[in-house]
Scaffold this motif. Structure first.
Motif, PDB file in Angstrom:
ATOM      1  N   ASN A 157       0.809  -1.231   0.000  1.00 47.77           N
ATOM      2  CA  ASN A 157       0.000   0.000   0.000  1.00 47.77           C
ATOM      3  C   ASN A 157       0.836   1.273   0.000  1.00 47.77           C
ATOM      4  OD1 ASN A 157      -2.414  -1.306  -0.225  1.00 47.77           O
ATOM      5  ND2 ASN A 157      -3.099  -0.936   1.868  1.00 47.77           N
ATOM      6  N   TRP A 158       1.967   1.236  -0.705  1.00 51.96           N
ATOM      7  CA  TRP A 158       2.785   2.430  -0.889  1.00 51.96           C
ATOM      8  C   TRP A 158       2.196   3.210  -2.063  1.00 51.96           C
ATOM      9  CZ3 TRP A 158       8.187   2.846   1.142  1.00 51.96           C
ATOM     10  CH2 TRP A 158       8.819   4.015   0.742  1.00 51.96           C
ATOM     11  N   VAL A 159       1.081   3.888  -1.833  1.00 49.76           N
ATOM     12  CA  VAL A 159       0.374   4.612  -2.881  1.00 49.76           C
ATOM     13  C   VAL A 159      -0.377   5.776  -2.229  1.00 49.76           C
ATOM     14  CG1 VAL A 159      -1.699   3.170  -2.715  1.00 49.76           C
ATOM     15  CG2 VAL A 159      -1.212   4.363  -4.854  1.00 49.76           C
ATOM     16  N   ASN A 160      -0.498   6.850  -2.953  1.00 44.36           N
ATOM     17  CA  ASN A 160      -1.221   8.013  -2.449  1.00 44.36           C
ATOM     18  C   ASN A 160      -2.664   7.627  -2.149  1.00 44.36           C
ATOM     19  OD1 ASN A 160      -1.785  10.592  -1.703  1.00 44.36           O
ATOM     20  ND2 ASN A 160      -1.903  11.418  -3.776  1.00 44.36           N
ATOM     21  N   TYR A 165       1.680   5.201   2.734  1.00 48.28           N
ATOM     22  CA  TYR A 165       2.322   5.980   1.678  1.00 48.28           C
ATOM     23  C   TYR A 165       3.709   6.449   2.130  1.00 48.28           C
ATOM     24  CZ  TYR A 165       2.937   9.277  -2.138  1.00 48.28           C
ATOM     25  OH  TYR A 165       3.418   9.949  -3.250  1.00 48.28           O
ATOM     26  N   ALA A 217      -5.734   5.627   3.773  1.00 49.49           N
ATOM     27  CA  ALA A 217      -5.065   6.652   4.577  1.00 49.49           C
ATOM     28  C   ALA A 217      -5.937   7.076   5.753  1.00 49.49           C
ATOM     29  CB  ALA A 217      -4.729   7.854   3.697  1.00 49.49           C
TER      30      ALA A 217
END
Length: 369
Positions: A157-160, A165, A217
């Motif tokens: 889940n390394w996403v904006n 993030y 987030a």
């Protein structure tokens, strides 16, 4: 996988401890009543993947691996990109994109399973085909019977808009002990059958952990997972005179901290790209058995097999009660050259959670050189 797992079609030597290898792998299939085909429920033929394997050694202790894979949309993606520092058998360090410590199925990869279709219960996250970017330490001890791997990776889940993030890495590890012969596979990789090359009784334990590894987030959860797996393979009679029997099992626990993960491929072009979304909270298991018949039929031998899988979702998180997805496979491999040339015929009965059961027949082929 690393090039040495298949026959290298070309090896060029430049001097002592210096060489370059090049190989290819391809898998194709014909699947009846494919729910992903157009029109719906029609049959479909496809090339599952095309891989290019490259490896090089520059120094006694330094190697590299670069493997590429062609996607169904025609684009190429980096499968493995590894700088390998290997001073001792007991302690090695790899940098780049590689397989983290995980279950046997993921360390097999699709080419080294006992059957054609990748198991649905193996759901460790990865940037591509179970890989992730990071650093791995691995080694073999006790006459190669004990293997371990531990590492730190970019993570899930390394996403904006995702839960992680750019903050927390994923930690992963695995240890395995072989009670009979050591597994004849390189590094910390595995296979689910060796076609009688060795007598195997291997038990493995793997785990992964990432703070804020699942969710959005706004609603985050820690990701935790572990599994135990085992492989028993025995030559029956001297030199496998009466065939080879194989039994495999695995048990999984996946935790999302009570949070639903974002959809697979969230914020990406497609679920195929990026280590994003799609993790489910639940319990799963796999059991399979196979028997390699000792007599040749034409150019190869037949290996009948049966496999059952179940993924049971966390209570009341994905619907009332414990929804579950199951799959049953029954078929046979026609083995001409181990994992390098094999055909598979498989009957598949698939029952997703909360939907009706579907049935399909699969004819698959894989070739590596």
């Amino acid at each position: 996988m690393a090039p040495e797992r298949s026959k290298a079609a070309m090896t060029v030597n430049f001097g002592k401890n210096q060489y370059f290898t090049f190989g290819v792998g391809v898998r194709g299939q014909y699947l009846t009543r494919d729910p992903g085909a157009t029109p719906s429920n029609s049959s479909a033929a496809s090339a599952s993947d095309l891989r290019i394997y490259m490896g090089a050694q520059f120094h006694k202790y330094v190697k590299t691996t670069l493997n590429l894979e062609r996607l169904r949309d025609g684009n190429w993606n980096l499968l493995d990109g590894i700088l390998q520092v290997e001073p001792w058998k007991e302690f090695n360090i790899w940098f780049g994109r590689m397989l983290p410590g995980s279950d046997r199925s993921n360390l097999d990869g699709p080419y080294f399973l006992s059957t054609y279709a990748y198991p649905l219960v193996s759901q460790y996250p990865g940037a591509w085909s179970g890989r992730d970017d990071g650093i791995t330490i691995w080694g073999k001890t006790l006459k190669d019977r004990f293997r371990y791997t531990i590492g730190m990776y970019r993570g899930h889940n390394w996403v904006n808009g995702g839960s992680n993030y750019g903050e927390h890495p994923l930690f992963a590890g695995r240890m395995e002990y072989n009670f009979l012969d050591p597994e004849p596979s390189p590094a910390y990789y595995t296979a689910s059958t060796y076609y009688g090359k060795a007598d195997i009784l291997a038990i493995g334990l793997a785990g992964q952990y990432e703070v804020d590894g699942v969710g959005s987030a706004q609603q985050k959860g820690d990701y935790k997972a572990w599994n135990v797996d085992g492989l028993f393979e025995k030559k029956i009679g001297k030199n496998a005179r009466y065939g080879v029997y194989t039994l495999e099992g695995a048990y999984y626990q996946y935790y999302t901290d009570g949070v639903k993960d974002i959809p697979a491929g969230y914020g990406q072009r497609s679920p195929d790209y990026g280590n994003v979304g799609g993790i489910n909270n639940g319990t799963a298991f796999l059991a399979s058995t196979a028997y390699l018949i000792p007599y040749k039929l034409g150019w190869g031998r037949i290996q009948p097999l049966v496999r059952y899988q179940q993924f049971r979702f966390k209570r009341d998180l994905y619907g009332p009660g414990h929804p579950k997805t199951t799959q049953f496979d029954a078929g046979a491999n026609y083995v001409m050259d181990g994992h390098n040339l094999r055909f598979t015929f498989d009957y598949v009965r698939y029952h997703p959670a909360s939907t009706r059961t579907s049935n399909a027949f699969l004819l698959g082929m894989q070739f590596q050189y």
